[in-house]
Design a protein around this motif. Structure first.
Motif, PDB file in Angstrom:
ATOM      1  N   VAL A  99      43.998  22.104  41.009  1.00 25.29           N
ATOM      2  CA  VAL A  99      44.441  22.198  42.402  1.00 25.29           C
ATOM      3  C   VAL A  99      45.527  23.261  42.531  1.00 25.29           C
ATOM      4  O   VAL A  99      46.249  23.555  41.579  1.00 25.29           O
ATOM      5  N   ASP A 100      45.621  23.824  43.735  1.00 25.18           N
ATOM      6  CA  ASP A 100      46.698  24.756  44.072  1.00 25.18           C
ATOM      7  C   ASP A 100      47.851  23.928  44.626  1.00 25.18           C
ATOM      8  O   ASP A 100      47.696  23.229  45.634  1.00 25.18           O
ATOM      9  N   ASP A 101      49.014  24.002  43.988  1.00 30.07           N
ATOM     10  CA  ASP A 101      50.157  23.190  44.419  1.00 30.07           C
ATOM     11  C   ASP A 101      50.610  23.532  45.834  1.00 30.07           C
ATOM     12  O   ASP A 101      51.206  22.695  46.515  1.00 30.07           O
ATOM     13  N   PHE A 102      50.343  24.754  46.279  1.00 30.41           N
ATOM     14  CA  PHE A 102      50.795  25.190  47.594  1.00 30.41           C
ATOM     15  C   PHE A 102      50.197  24.339  48.709  1.00 30.41           C
ATOM     16  O   PHE A 102      50.902  23.858  49.597  1.00 30.41           O
ATOM     17  N   ASN A 103      48.888  24.145  48.684  1.00 33.49           N
ATOM     18  CA  ASN A 103      48.217  23.431  49.780  1.00 33.49           C
ATOM     19  C   ASN A 103      47.313  22.303  49.294  1.00 33.49           C
ATOM     20  O   ASN A 103      46.505  21.791  50.066  1.00 33.49           O
ATOM     21  N   ARG A 104      47.454  21.920  48.025  1.00 32.20           N
ATOM     22  CA  ARG A 104      46.685  20.819  47.419  1.00 32.20           C
ATOM     23  C   ARG A 104      45.182  21.090  47.438  1.00 32.20           C
ATOM     24  O   ARG A 104      44.369  20.171  47.357  1.00 32.20           O
ATOM     25  N   GLU A 105      44.811  22.341  47.561  1.00 25.23           N
ATOM     26  CA  GLU A 105      43.394  22.708  47.595  1.00 25.23           C
ATOM     27  C   GLU A 105      42.720  22.421  46.259  1.00 25.23           C
ATOM     28  O   GLU A 105      43.235  22.779  45.202  1.00 25.23           O
ATOM     29  N   ALA A 106      41.567  21.778  46.305  1.00 30.01           N
ATOM     30  CA  ALA A 106      40.774  21.565  45.095  1.00 30.01           C
ATOM     31  C   ALA A 106      40.060  22.867  44.763  1.00 30.01           C
ATOM     32  O   ALA A 106      39.187  23.321  45.508  1.00 30.01           O
ATOM     33  N   LEU A 107      40.437  23.476  43.656  1.00 31.68           N
ATOM     34  CA  LEU A 107      39.886  24.780  43.288  1.00 31.68           C
ATOM     35  C   LEU A 107      38.620  24.663  42.456  1.00 31.68           C
ATOM     36  O   LEU A 107      37.713  25.481  42.569  1.00 31.68           O
ATOM     37  N   HIS A 108      38.569  23.637  41.607  1.00 31.87           N
ATOM     38  CA  HIS A 108      37.409  23.512  40.721  1.00 31.87           C
ATOM     39  C   HIS A 108      37.407  22.137  40.073  1.00 31.87           C
ATOM     40  O   HIS A 108      38.467  21.579  39.773  1.00 31.87           O
ATOM     41  N   ILE A 109      36.205  21.601  39.873  1.00 27.92           N
ATOM     42  CA  ILE A 109      36.013  20.394  39.065  1.00 27.92           C
ATOM     43  C   ILE A 109      34.867  20.684  38.105  1.00 27.92           C
ATOM     44  O   ILE A 109      33.719  20.831  38.526  1.00 27.92           O
ATOM     45  N   GLU A 110      35.198  20.815  36.839  1.00 26.12           N
ATOM     46  CA  GLU A 110      34.190  21.059  35.797  1.00 26.12           C
ATOM     47  C   GLU A 110      33.778  19.722  35.199  1.00 26.12           C
ATOM     48  O   GLU A 110      34.630  18.879  34.897  1.00 26.12           O
ATOM     49  N   VAL A 111      32.477  19.522  35.017  1.00 20.37           N
ATOM     50  CA  VAL A 111      31.960  18.244  34.515  1.00 20.37           C
ATOM     51  C   VAL A 111      31.100  18.481  33.285  1.00 20.37           C
ATOM     52  O   VAL A 111      30.174  19.294  33.311  1.00 20.37           O
ATOM     53  N   ASP A 112      31.394  17.775  32.202  1.00 15.17           N
ATOM     54  CA  ASP A 112      30.547  17.846  31.006  1.00 15.17           C
ATOM     55  C   ASP A 112      30.990  16.774  30.024  1.00 15.17           C
ATOM     56  O   ASP A 112      32.030  16.129  30.214  1.00 15.17           O
ATOM     57  N   THR A 113      30.209  16.616  28.960  1.00 20.61           N
ATOM     58  CA  THR A 113      30.568  15.622  27.945  1.00 20.61           C
ATOM     59  C   THR A 113      31.691  16.121  27.053  1.00 20.61           C
ATOM     60  O   THR A 113      32.432  15.332  26.478  1.00 20.61           O
ATOM     61  N   SER A 114      31.813  17.432  26.927  1.00 18.13           N
ATOM     62  CA  SER A 114      32.866  18.020  26.099  1.00 18.13           C
ATOM     63  C   SER A 114      33.338  19.309  26.754  1.00 18.13           C
ATOM     64  O   SER A 114      32.525  20.137  27.175  1.00 18.13           O
ATOM     65  N   ILE A 115      34.660  19.469  26.844  1.00 20.12           N
ATOM     66  CA  ILE A 115      35.234  20.674  27.446  1.00 20.12           C
ATOM     67  C   ILE A 115      36.377  21.135  26.546  1.00 20.12           C
ATOM     68  O   ILE A 115      37.408  20.469  26.456  1.00 20.12           O
ATOM     69  N   ASN A 116      36.184  22.257  25.853  1.00 22.40           N
ATOM     70  CA  ASN A 116      37.204  22.747  24.929  1.00 22.40           C
ATOM     71  C   ASN A 116      37.912  23.981  25.496  1.00 22.40           C
ATOM     72  O   ASN A 116      37.689  24.376  26.640  1.00 22.40           O
ATOM     73  N   SER A 117      38.759  24.605  24.679  1.00 27.36           N
ATOM     74  CA  SER A 117      39.540  25.758  25.133  1.00 27.36           C
ATOM     75  C   SER A 117      38.649  26.914  25.578  1.00 27.36           C
ATOM     76  O   SER A 117      38.934  27.592  26.573  1.00 27.36           O
ATOM     77  N   SER A 118      37.567  27.152  24.843  1.00 26.84           N
ATOM     78  CA  SER A 118      36.659  28.242  25.207  1.00 26.84           C
ATOM     79  C   SER A 118      36.016  27.988  26.564  1.00 26.84           C
ATOM     80  O   SER A 118      35.823  28.914  27.361  1.00 26.84           O
TER      81      SER A 118
END
Length: 240
Positions: A99-118
């Motif tokens: 989220v953007d702290d300025f206006n609480r806008e949801a910028l992205h929601i990534e969904v998966d079983t595993s999410i690493n640094s790459s």
């Protein structure tokens, strides 16, 4: 080679159980091969340099408390965090929320079983192309945010990483509040069969959250309306 079988057995055992010391390994090996006496096993153990102290877990650097503040412009500070849940079959999955702290806008929601640094880098690269990048990303001290792949990417792109103090989620209150709303309105409301169901629900919910849902903290405006009061600094586009 006289000790070839012993070397192979030790290597296999240590690879499978790296935390076990010499005597545990010795006892386990001698159950199958009592003819291998402890002195011989220890000689090979040392020759393989398995007696050297293994590196301890890296301690987190001391994090200074940074007061939570509302930025005066969009894309100044983005807050990020992970959540977890399960599909109807019991299979666990994670969401990476931003989220953007300025206006609480949801910028992205990534969904998966595993999410690493790459994977985080790929998400931010997509946002870089479609939206731009913030000056600061605020997160907890999860391994995904500490990984060299992600930290080097942030440095190369001029994005400062601001880590909250361990055990202090209130220092990342904007994303914590967002997570609670997302859980109450999406994750707890549906029994998902597959990951695509989660992604679709998250997509449509984000549009409603950004463009239709009024926020008390934004004087009753939606995130899109609030951002558009600063249109000259905005890269936000409402959905078609």
């Amino acid at each position: 080679m006289r000790d070839a079988e012993l070397i192979a057995a030790l290597a296999k055992l240590v690879e499978a159980r790296p935390s076990r010391g010499f005597w545990k390994c010795c006892d386990q090996l001698r159950k199958k091969r009592p003819d291998w006496n402890p002195k011989r096993i220890y000689r090979v153990y040392k020759a393989m340099r398995l007696n050297l102290r293994r590196a301890a877990k890296r301690r987190l650097p001391k994090r200074e408390r940074v007061a939570l503040y509302v930025p005066k412009l969009p894309d100044t500070v983005w807050s990020v965090d992970f959540m977890s849940d399960a599909l109807a079959c019991g299979r666990r999955f994670r969401t990476f929320n931003m989220v953007d702290d300025f206006n609480r806008e949801a910028l992205h929601i990534e969904v998966d079983t595993s999410i690493n640094s790459s994977r985080l880098v790929r998400v931010f690269e997509q946002l870089k192309r479609d939206h731009g990048l913030p000056k600061v990303v605020r997160s907890d001290n999860g391994p995904e945010f500490l990984g060299e792949v992600f930290t080097q990417w942030a440095k190369a792109n001029g994005v400062a990483l601001q880590y909250i103090q361990p055990g202090k989620p209130n220092q990342n209150a904007f994303i914590e509040r967002f997570n609670r709303t997302f859980r109450e309105e999406v994750l707890d409301q549906h029994l998902f069969v597959c990951l695509e169901d989660v992604r679709e629900a998250a997509h449509w919910w984000m549009i409603d959250y950004n463009e239709e849902r009024p926020h008390d903290a934004l004087n009753g405006m939606t995130p899109a309306e609030y951002r558009n009061t600063f249109a000259g600094s905005s890269t936000f586009e409402v959905s078609a």
